[in-house]
Write a protein that holds these residues in place. Sequence first.
Motif, short mmCIF file in Angstrom:
data_model
loop_
_atom_site.label_atom_id
_atom_site.label_comp_id
_atom_site.label_asym_id
_atom_site.label_seq_id
_atom_site.Cartn_x
_atom_site.Cartn_y
_atom_site.Cartn_z
N ASP A 149 0.72 -1.11 -0.08
CA ASP A 149 0.11 0.01 -0.04
C ASP A 149 0.98 1.25 -0.04
O ASP A 149 1.87 1.50 0.91
CB ASP A 149 -0.96 0.04 1.25
CG ASP A 149 -1.78 1.12 1.32
OD1 ASP A 149 -2.12 1.92 0.19
OD2 ASP A 149 -2.63 1.16 2.22
N CYS A 156 -6.09 0.17 -3.13
CA CYS A 156 -6.09 -1.19 -2.88
C CYS A 156 -7.51 -1.73 -3.07
O CYS A 156 -8.42 -0.92 -2.57
CB CYS A 156 -5.55 -1.23 -1.38
SG CYS A 156 -3.85 -0.79 -0.93
N SER A 158 -10.29 -4.63 -1.85
CA SER A 158 -10.67 -4.90 -0.69
C SER A 158 -9.89 -6.29 -0.18
O SER A 158 -9.38 -6.88 -0.79
CB SER A 158 -12.30 -5.41 -0.23
OG SER A 158 -13.13 -4.40 -0.66
N THR A 159 -9.67 -6.16 1.26
CA THR A 159 -9.08 -7.59 1.81
C THR A 159 -9.91 -8.92 1.37
O THR A 159 -11.06 -9.07 1.68
CB THR A 159 -9.02 -7.75 3.32
OG1 THR A 159 -8.38 -6.51 3.63
CG2 THR A 159 -8.04 -8.76 3.75
N GLN A 161 -10.70 -12.73 1.56
CA GLN A 161 -10.48 -14.13 2.48
C GLN A 161 -10.51 -15.37 1.59
O GLN A 161 -9.83 -16.34 2.49
CB GLN A 161 -12.12 -13.88 3.16
CG GLN A 161 -12.45 -12.72 3.82
CD GLN A 161 -13.63 -12.63 4.22
OE1 GLN A 161 -14.77 -12.90 3.49
NE2 GLN A 161 -14.01 -12.16 5.57
N THR A 178 -6.84 -16.91 2.59
CA THR A 178 -5.59 -15.89 2.30
C THR A 178 -5.03 -15.32 3.43
O THR A 178 -4.03 -14.77 3.11
CB THR A 178 -6.19 -14.74 1.31
OG1 THR A 178 -7.26 -14.10 2.30
CG2 THR A 178 -6.96 -15.36 0.16
N GLY A 180 -5.83 -12.77 4.83
CA GLY A 180 -5.82 -11.46 4.92
C GLY A 180 -5.10 -10.78 3.59
O GLY A 180 -4.77 -9.63 3.83
N LEU A 181 -5.00 -11.35 2.55
CA LEU A 181 -4.64 -10.97 1.25
C LEU A 181 -5.22 -9.74 0.79
O LEU A 181 -6.39 -9.57 0.61
CB LEU A 181 -4.21 -11.95 0.36
CG LEU A 181 -3.69 -11.39 -1.15
CD1 LEU A 181 -2.51 -11.02 -0.90
CD2 LEU A 181 -3.64 -12.69 -1.91
N ARG A 182 -4.25 -8.51 0.48
CA ARG A 182 -4.65 -7.66 -0.07
C ARG A 182 -4.07 -6.98 -1.18
O ARG A 182 -2.83 -6.67 -0.94
CB ARG A 182 -5.08 -6.32 1.00
CG ARG A 182 -5.81 -5.00 0.27
CD ARG A 182 -6.01 -3.97 1.49
NE ARG A 182 -4.91 -3.41 1.88
CZ ARG A 182 -4.85 -2.19 2.71
NH1 ARG A 182 -6.21 -1.72 2.72
NH2 ARG A 182 -3.78 -1.87 2.97
N CYS A 184 -2.78 -4.27 -3.75
CA CYS A 184 -2.69 -2.76 -4.08
C CYS A 184 -1.74 -2.44 -5.25
O CYS A 184 -1.26 -3.14 -5.93
CB CYS A 184 -1.64 -2.09 -2.79
SG CYS A 184 -2.67 -2.47 -1.06
#
Length: 199
Positions: A149, A156, A158-159, A161, A178, A180-182, A184
Amino acid sequence: MAVTALTLSACQSGGKDSALHSSAAAAAVAPHGKAANAPSADRAPSAAQVPSAAQARTSAMTASDRCTADTLSVSLGRTDIGAGNIHIPLVFPNKGKTACSLRGFPGVSLTLKEGTPVGKPATRSGAAGDAVRLRPGQSAHAVLHTVNDGVSDTPCWSTAQLVRVYPPGSKEAMTAGTDGLRVCGGEFDVTSVKPGATD
């Protein structure tokens, strides 16, 4: 004189008979010679024209040899963060009882827990690479990539799941958490499969 004339007549007669015999023999041989040299619709193909059992099985073996969602599991490995980039191994263990092969890129997308898509599917990064042969219990991996980020002005996503994964060549998907994979910077790509659980 009479004796001489009879002898000469006999010789001439014998010569004609011999000539006729020779002509008949040649005529009898000629069809056989022609049949031996001419192609025949009834003639069996030569060994070189008949495919071997191994050649006949090649395409079937190639299709059946491919690892599928039925014989694999999938999980995310340890995240590697450096120089603004995030790399995450996407690990494929062979949980089946026989060896199989993977080659190329998996199809990867992110979702929320209920299945709502997050962002866009991963794009391909790099070359297709060689086939990876997996014996039971062995693993292959591909690498997911995004950026931190703030590296880009692109917001980015959304996170996510869940990650939904189609093994190379497979039409059936698998899912994994995941953690919490996000994504960006609008950057989300995946490499082709490689041997082992990590590089």
